[in-house]
Design a protein around this motif. Structure first.
Motif, PDB file in Angstrom:
ATOM      1  N   SER A  74       0.859  -1.173   0.000  1.00 55.93           N
ATOM      2  CA  SER A  74       0.000   0.000   0.000  1.00 55.93           C
ATOM      3  C   SER A  74       0.899   1.228   0.000  1.00 55.93           C
ATOM      4  N   GLU A  76       0.719   5.911  -0.171  1.00 61.16           N
ATOM      5  CA  GLU A  76      -0.028   7.166  -0.178  1.00 61.16           C
ATOM      6  C   GLU A  76      -0.206   7.635  -1.616  1.00 61.16           C
ATOM      7  N   THR A  77      -1.414   8.052  -1.960  1.00 55.14           N
ATOM      8  CA  THR A  77      -1.676   8.542  -3.310  1.00 55.14           C
ATOM      9  C   THR A  77      -1.296  10.012  -3.422  1.00 55.14           C
ATOM     10  N   GLY A  81      -3.601  12.084  -0.658  1.00 56.56           N
ATOM     11  CA  GLY A  81      -2.780  11.611   0.446  1.00 56.56           C
ATOM     12  C   GLY A  81      -3.327  10.402   1.162  1.00 56.56           C
ATOM     13  N   SER A  82      -4.434   9.848   0.652  1.00 50.22           N
ATOM     14  CA  SER A  82      -4.981   8.649   1.288  1.00 50.22           C
ATOM     15  C   SER A  82      -4.081   7.455   0.961  1.00 50.22           C
ATOM     16  N   VAL A  83      -4.125   6.446   1.804  1.00 47.11           N
ATOM     17  CA  VAL A  83      -3.348   5.231   1.575  1.00 47.11           C
ATOM     18  C   VAL A  83      -4.239   4.254   0.828  1.00 47.11           C
ATOM     19  N   HIS A 107      -2.058   2.438  -8.010  1.00 44.90           N
ATOM     20  CA  HIS A 107      -2.912   2.552  -6.821  1.00 44.90           C
ATOM     21  C   HIS A 107      -4.333   2.160  -7.216  1.00 44.90           C
TER      22      HIS A 107
END
Length: 152
Positions: A74, A76-77, A81-83, A107
């Motif tokens: 996984s 961070e996008t 910034g979400s994982v 992602h």
């Protein structure tokens, strides 16, 4: 490829679509608002139509493209910034006689489709050759404006 009993993942479906150069299968794997970060452009390519058009150019541009490895995890996008669940797909290819070694950082959204895609390649001479070839393909397909006269 998966072993017996293993589920086919979104990354497996993506690799199969790239291997078979199947743009319809790729389209089904992208979210509507997918973003692709390129090694040759500062701002991302945004939206399924643009990213799909770019893949059409890439599939014509890369010679002897092959995935050579895969890592799952996984990350961070870049968008919010979400994982998100992610895969790193290692590849090798040739563009304009230049050998390329690179990675695709993919992602995934909650529904398993691809929401963000980052491509990194080396060496710099290959990045340059790739950038020129992709720009020519985007212009030919009407996805980018032709370059104007120097100095403009």
């Amino acid at each position: 490829m998966t072993s017996q009993g293993e589920a086919v993942t979104a990354a497996d479906r993506f690799r199969a679509a790239v291997d078979s150069r199947d743009l319809a299968a790729l389209e089904a794997l992208f979210t509507e608002d997918v973003r692709l970060y390129s090694p040759v452009k500062f701002t991302p390519f945004e939206g399924r139509p643009m990213v799909l058009g770019l893949f059409g150019v890439l599939l014509r541009t890369f010679e002897d493209f092959r995935y050579i490895g895969q890592y799952t995890g996984s990350a961070e996008t870049g968008v919010d910034g979400s994982v998100a669940p992610s895969e790193v797909l290692l590849f090798r290819a040739t563009v304009g006689g230049k050998a390329i070694h690179g990675i695709d950082l993919v992602h995934f959204a909650e529904d398993g489709r691809i929401k963000e895609f980052t491509v990194m390649v080396r060496p710099q001479s290959a990045v340059h050759a790739l950038g020129e070839a992709v720009l020519a393909g985007l212009v030919a397909d009407g996805l980018a404006p032709a370059a104007g006269p120097a100095g403009r």
